[in-house]
Design a protein around this motif. Structure first.
Motif, PDB file in Angstrom:
ATOM      1  N   LEU A 298       0.851  -1.183   0.000  1.00  0.00           N
ATOM      2  CA  LEU A 298       0.000   0.000   0.000  1.00  0.00           C
ATOM      3  C   LEU A 298       0.885   1.230   0.000  1.00  0.00           C
ATOM      4  N   LYS A 299       0.405   2.299  -0.668  1.00  0.00           N
ATOM      5  CA  LYS A 299       1.157   3.555  -0.699  1.00  0.00           C
ATOM      6  C   LYS A 299       0.344   4.637  -0.017  1.00  0.00           C
ATOM      7  N   TYR A 300       1.013   5.368   0.853  1.00  0.00           N
ATOM      8  CA  TYR A 300       0.368   6.476   1.558  1.00  0.00           C
ATOM      9  C   TYR A 300       1.204   7.735   1.376  1.00  0.00           C
ATOM     10  N   LYS A 301       0.520   8.853   1.194  1.00  0.00           N
ATOM     11  CA  LYS A 301       1.189  10.147   1.120  1.00  0.00           C
ATOM     12  C   LYS A 301       0.847  10.921   2.384  1.00  0.00           C
ATOM     13  N   VAL A 302       1.858  11.473   3.036  1.00  0.00           N
ATOM     14  CA  VAL A 302       1.650  12.240   4.259  1.00  0.00           C
ATOM     15  C   VAL A 302       1.132  13.625   3.876  1.00  0.00           C
ATOM     16  N   LEU A 303      -0.082  13.963   4.358  1.00  0.00           N
ATOM     17  CA  LEU A 303      -0.700  15.244   4.047  1.00  0.00           C
ATOM     18  C   LEU A 303      -0.514  16.281   5.136  1.00  0.00           C
ATOM     19  N   GLU A 304      -0.547  15.804   6.394  1.00  0.00           N
ATOM     20  CA  GLU A 304      -0.538  16.763   7.499  1.00  0.00           C
ATOM     21  C   GLU A 304      -0.049  16.088   8.773  1.00  0.00           C
ATOM     22  N   ILE A 305       0.699  16.827   9.568  1.00  0.00           N
ATOM     23  CA  ILE A 305       1.144  16.362  10.884  1.00  0.00           C
ATOM     24  C   ILE A 305       0.710  17.428  11.882  1.00  0.00           C
ATOM     25  N   GLN A 306       0.009  17.008  12.934  1.00  0.00           N
ATOM     26  CA  GLN A 306      -0.447  17.993  13.921  1.00  0.00           C
ATOM     27  C   GLN A 306      -0.383  17.436  15.324  1.00  0.00           C
ATOM     28  N   LYS A 307      -0.498  18.339  16.293  1.00  0.00           N
ATOM     29  CA  LYS A 307      -0.565  17.905  17.687  1.00  0.00           C
ATOM     30  C   LYS A 307      -1.847  17.103  17.872  1.00  0.00           C
ATOM     31  N   SER A 308      -1.805  16.143  18.747  1.00  0.00           N
ATOM     32  CA  SER A 308      -2.957  15.256  18.895  1.00  0.00           C
ATOM     33  C   SER A 308      -4.044  15.831  19.772  1.00  0.00           C
ATOM     34  N   ASN A 309      -3.725  16.811  20.617  1.00  0.00           N
ATOM     35  CA  ASN A 309      -4.751  17.293  21.529  1.00  0.00           C
ATOM     36  C   ASN A 309      -5.467  18.502  20.999  1.00  0.00           C
TER      37      ASN A 309
END
Length: 161
Positions: free
Chosen positions: A150-161
């Motif tokens: 499977l291929k995934y592209k990272v779109l966004e990284i954010q704080k979890s809270n």
């Protein structure tokens, strides 16, 4: 001597386990002790289903208490406020795109003891979690699974809270 594996937890996971442990020790132990006492009062224990059920429940509670104490003893808590949002790590929320299905997904990356795919929490040790750790927005990762690559592209990284 083999060192025990660290259990990586978020503060949320740590609190959840501590509350469960407290509840088991303070409330559930007393409830089961009362059930055992009531079942004993009924007389012959050899054919007493309530007594057997209460003893089984007591054994399950004690096993869970032992498991929780072991998790907490070896806990390493990730401070989610200090997570570097430049790359994926434990404690962050990540939005990815399944390249083939054109489907967006969002996960929180957590330690293996906290993982719960139904709640969108995937383990850093799972195939997808392992592949995502350290990646940046725009990166594409390939993950080998039972159903193929499977291929995934990272779109966004954010704080979890």
């Amino acid at each position: 001597m083999q060192t025990e594996k660290k259990n990586i937890l978020t503060y949320e996971g740590l609190r959840k386990y501590e509350e469960e442990l407290e509840n088991l020790k303070v409330n559930r132990r007393q409830e089961v002790a009362q059930k055992i006492k009531e079942a004993r009062a009924q007389g012959d224990l050899s054919e007493n289903a309530e007594y057997d059920a209460a003893k089984d429940e007591q054994r399950d509670i004690e096993a869970r208490i032992e498991e929780l104490e072991k998790i907490l003893k070896n806990a390493e808590v990730v401070d989610e406020d200090e997570v570097d949002l430049g790359k994926i790590n434990i404690g962050c929320r990540v939005k990815i795109l399944d390249v083939e299905m054109k489907e967006e997904m969002e996960f929180k990356i957590v330690g293996s003891t906290e993982a719960n795919s139904l709640k969108g929490k995937i383990s850093n040790e799972s195939p997808v979690g392992k592949a995502l750790i350290g990646k940046k927005v725009g990166d594409t990762v390939k993950v080998e699974t039972q159903v193929g690559e499977l291929k995934y592209k990272v779109l966004e990284i954010q704080k979890s809270n």
